[in-house]
Design an enzyme around this catalytic site. Structure first.
Site, PDB file in Angstrom:
ATOM      1  N   VAL A 559       0.824  -1.357   0.158  1.00 36.00           N
ATOM      2  CA  VAL A 559       0.052  -0.120  -0.013  1.00 36.00           C
ATOM      3  C   VAL A 559       0.810   1.057  -0.068  1.00 36.00           C
ATOM      4  O   VAL A 559       0.300   2.367  -0.329  1.00 36.00           O
ATOM      5  CB  VAL A 559      -0.980  -0.030   1.121  1.00 36.00           C
ATOM      6  CG1 VAL A 559      -2.093  -1.068   0.908  1.00 36.00           C
ATOM      7  CG2 VAL A 559      -0.260   0.022   2.400  1.00 36.00           C
ATOM      8  N   ASP A 560       2.203   1.079   0.616  1.00 36.52           N
ATOM      9  CA  ASP A 560       3.038   2.390   0.616  1.00 36.52           C
ATOM     10  C   ASP A 560       3.467   2.768  -0.953  1.00 36.52           C
ATOM     11  O   ASP A 560       3.964   3.866  -1.117  1.00 36.52           O
ATOM     12  CB  ASP A 560       4.112   2.041   1.358  1.00 36.52           C
ATOM     13  CG  ASP A 560       3.841   1.921   2.572  1.00 36.52           C
ATOM     14  OD1 ASP A 560       2.900   1.880   3.215  1.00 36.52           O
ATOM     15  OD2 ASP A 560       4.763   1.312   3.467  1.00 36.52           O
ATOM     16  N   ASP A 561       3.201   1.645  -1.932  1.00 34.06           N
ATOM     17  CA  ASP A 561       3.600   1.986  -3.158  1.00 34.06           C
ATOM     18  C   ASP A 561       2.358   2.337  -4.118  1.00 34.06           C
ATOM     19  O   ASP A 561       2.543   2.745  -5.226  1.00 34.06           O
ATOM     20  CB  ASP A 561       4.191   0.721  -3.733  1.00 34.06           C
ATOM     21  CG  ASP A 561       5.547   0.253  -3.230  1.00 34.06           C
ATOM     22  OD1 ASP A 561       6.227   1.167  -2.618  1.00 34.06           O
ATOM     23  OD2 ASP A 561       5.804  -1.051  -3.079  1.00 34.06           O
TER      24      ASP A 561
END
Ligand code: ATP
Ligand code: MG
Length: 690
Positions: A559-561
């Site tokens: 999700v950070d990406d």
């Protein structure tokens, strides 16, 4: 299909219940739809499979979540327990608002995982069955051990460890390449209740020192050197440096047990510290070949292992004995449809969780024959894997998308010149597998005959969480399909609210499963903060996931990406898969970069198929592929040619570094010590404006 998926990511709609989609598959509704790419297992395969139909899966799945205690105790009872677990089969608190996060399975039960891997299988008549086929770096160099022989070797080492004072609960660091001695060392530790911490033998002295200082082992087990492809690596020298560094920080290790890896170099060439360094071959063979088992509580620690470090500093994940044992054995059996006649090969190194759960414990608990391969899959050429498959008649082959893509890049002829007739199940782990890589794996490697188990899981989860059960239902290339028994994955929105039906969001799990990790070693606070605080009440995986109308799960990347282009939330996996579907694109990695108008723009690093030259036309056709498959809003703003991509040593693309290159923040690349090949970074920087 892709377009809808992206739209649903943006809107996060709600809809019908989770399993209803699979019911639709059973009823044949979904099958009527043309847009679905469903790949069915053959009737013959399904007929012989442990789970032969969606109905059978649903029946077992329902019981596993409605009555976890009953479901898992029935399975646990197939193992040997010195004493049965207490009244309460499991205890869990995953809700940070209710206090300390705590997970326990089979507490009070006394067992030993080494005993269950070896002695139990021998007692049931499999002592002469091959436990391990070992294949060296050089073709032609090989050996094998039966279950009886493996037990004898494990006991000798276990006796030695006891003799030098290693006791239950003590840590042992193992820094070995894929020799048989690596699983032997793990099992020997487990036999005496010691806690192993395997460090991948590609890590630097500093990384090794960090881990040694973290767990303070009495012993470090290593070997003098190893050949990797045509390169020699002096492991003992790396250990020497690591031990010196940790000693300077006040952590002393009593013994460095060194295996003489004869194929690699002569003993006399190894630097030696008298009193600390011991040659394995000088002492271990003198010890008795039987060794009493140390019975441990199900909740006693089994091992400590660091995550791959894709997102930053690795986390020291702690697994305990009983639940992990039951879970790895069960997931192995069902996800690979394992039968006693199978020959199983997993290409992962024991330095990663995959090598713990699915080279060592899961297969041996099932009494399987396992291939352990020391070398590199491209040495002496790109056909090596299939040479090994034919040689040992491998029937289950488990690997990572990175290897599939790199072999795909080399061309089909390296595959087609081997028979591969023995193969019946394939597996993938580590990253989302792009649908085009999936199809190549399925069609070219598996001759369109072998189901692919695309297993989604993590170091933290101990075993498979979302995975196909080959034989149970049709597959969709690129989808990890459905949850394993006992696993309740949920997709939540940014407020932590569960969303139903066709949707996309953050992948969490809402109750514990036996193989779950219990803490981060020495740092329970970080454990709670990292995994249980973002969405109170759930375990948060850090990955994004979408669910289609049939209930199939699609991992969309970390999700950070996630990239936000003009309000559209786009997962990295989706754009990368579109790029890789271009016949001349071998591998792709996308990241978001700041964009004046759109908020974020898409920046794509692209590796081409062997021999294809870069050109402006190709650049345009790559952008077109994404436009057509996903939509204009997802079209990359920049294509950056990449002869190689930065990867962790376990083979995952490190987007953290790519983001810095894309935004030209070159002095902020951060920690690159877990990179497999740091030189690709300079190469990429040099090509930035081509
Ligand atoms: P770190 O947590 O230190 O950044 P890591 O997450 O890469 O490292 P692992 O535990 O080895 O360390 O990898 C687990 C991750 O790998 C998952 O969270 C997911 O992102 C990815 N992954 C593994 N298998 C699959 C799969 N079949 N499909 C999609 N993603 C997968
Ligand atoms: Mg992770």
């Amino acid at each position: 299909n892709h377009l809808r998926h992206v739209e649903s990511m943006a809107k996060l709609p709600s809809g019908a219940g989770k399993i209803t989609g699979l019911n639709a598959v059973i009823l044949g509704e979904a099958l009527a739809s043309e847009e679905d790419d469903l790949v069915f297992p053959s009737e013959n395969f399904s007929r012989q499979a442990h789970v032969s139909s969606p109905q059978k899966y649903l029946e077992m799945y329902r019981r596993s979540v409605q009555d976890p205690a009953g479901f898992w105790s029935d399975i646990a009872s197939e193992f040997y327990w010195r004493e049965k677990w207490g009244q309460q089969v499991y205890f869990e608190n995953l809700d940070i608002r209710k206090g300390k996060i705590q997970i326990e399975w089979f507490k009070g039960g006394m067992t030993n995982i080494c005993y269950n891997c070896l002695d139990r299988n021998i007692e049931s008549g499999n002592g002469d069955k091959i436990a391990i086929y070992w294949e060296g770096n050089e073709p032609g160099l090989d050996s094998s051990l039966t279950y009886n022989q493996l037990l004898a070797r494990v006991c000798q080492l276990a006796n030695y460890l006891k003799d030098i004072g290693v006791r239950k609960g003590d840590a042992v660091v193992i820094y070995l390449p894929m020799l048989m001695e690596l699983p032997i060392a793990m099992l020997a530790c487990a036999r005496i209740g010691a806690v192993h911490s395997v460090v991948f033998a590609g890590f630097s002295a500093e990384s090794l020192a960090q881990r040694i200082m973290d767990c303070r082992p009495k012993v470090v087990i290593t070997c003098n050197a190893v050949m990797r492809g045509s390169k020699i690596i002096y492991l003992k020298e790396i250990v020497d440096r690591a031990l010196m560094e940790s000693a300077q920080n006040g952590i002393n290790t009593d013994v460095c047990l060194t295996y003489e890896n004869v194929s690699a170099m002569k003993k006399e060439m190894t630097k030696w510290i008298k009193g600390r360094d011991i040659w394995w071959q000088d002492v271990i063979p003198k010890y008795p070949v039987t060794c009493d088992v140390e019975w441990v509580d199900a909740e006693d620690p089994l091992f400590l292992l660091y995550t791959s470090g894709s997102t930053g500093k690795p986390k020291g994940v702690l697994h305990t004995t009983g639940g992990y044992m039951v879970y790895t054995a069960t997931t192995f059996k069902y996800a690979f449809d394992y039968k006693p006649t199978d020959i199983y090969w997993c290409t992962a190194d024991c330095g990663w969780i995959t090598g713990h759960s699915y080279v060592t414990y899961g297969p041996l608990l099932n009494g399987a024959t396992v291939v352990v391969f020391e070398g590199a899959p491209s040495y002496p050429d790109a056909g090596r894997c299939w040479d090994i498959v034919d040689k040992f008649k491998v029937s289950i082959f488990y690997t990572a998308p990175t290897l599939v893509r790199s072999l795909m890049r080399e061309g089909d002829e390296h595959v087609s010149r081997y028979s591969r007739k023995s193969l019946r199940v394939l597996g993938s782990v580590g990253e989302p597998i792009n649908p085009s890589a999936w199809r190549w794996f399925f069609n070219v490697v598996g001759d369109a005959r072998c189901p692919i188990s695309d297993t989604w899981w993590q170091t933290e989860t101990g075993g498979f969480m979302i995975t196909p059960l080959p034989g149970a239902w049709p597959q969709k290339p690129g989808s990890a399909t459905f949850p394993f028994f006992g696993v309740q994955p949920v997709i939540v929105d940014e407020k932590g609210v569960e969303i139903e039906g066709e949707c996309s969001g953050y992948l969490c799990v809402k109750s514990s499963w036996p193989g779950a990790f219990r803490t981060l070693y020495g740092d329970h606070e970080r454990y709670e903060a990292t995994y249980f605080s973002a969405f109170p009440g759930y375990y948060f995986s850090g990955d994004g996931c979408s669910r289609d109308k049939d209930g199939y799960c699609w991992l969309t990347g970390r999700v950070d990406d996630v990239i936000n282009v003009s309000g559209h939330r786009i997962g990295t996996a989706e754009v990368e898969s579109a790029l890789v579907s271009h016949p001349q694109c071998a591998e792709a990695a996308v990241v978001g970069v700041e964009h004046e108008v759109k908020g974020q723009g898409i920046y794509a690093f692209v590796t081409l198929v062997e021999g294809v030259p870069y050109s402006d036309d190709l650049r345009k056709s790559l952008v077109m592929v994404v436009r057509n498959q996903i939509g204009a809003f997802a079209a990359p703003d920049k294509i950056h040619w990449a002869p190689g991509l930065p990867k962790t040593r376990s083979g995952k693309i490190m987007r953290r570094i790519l983001r810095k290159i894309a935004s030209r923040q070159l002095d902020e690349l951060g920690d690159t010590s877990t990179l497999a090949d740091p030189t690709v970074v300079d190469q990429l920087i040099a090509l930035a404006d081509c």
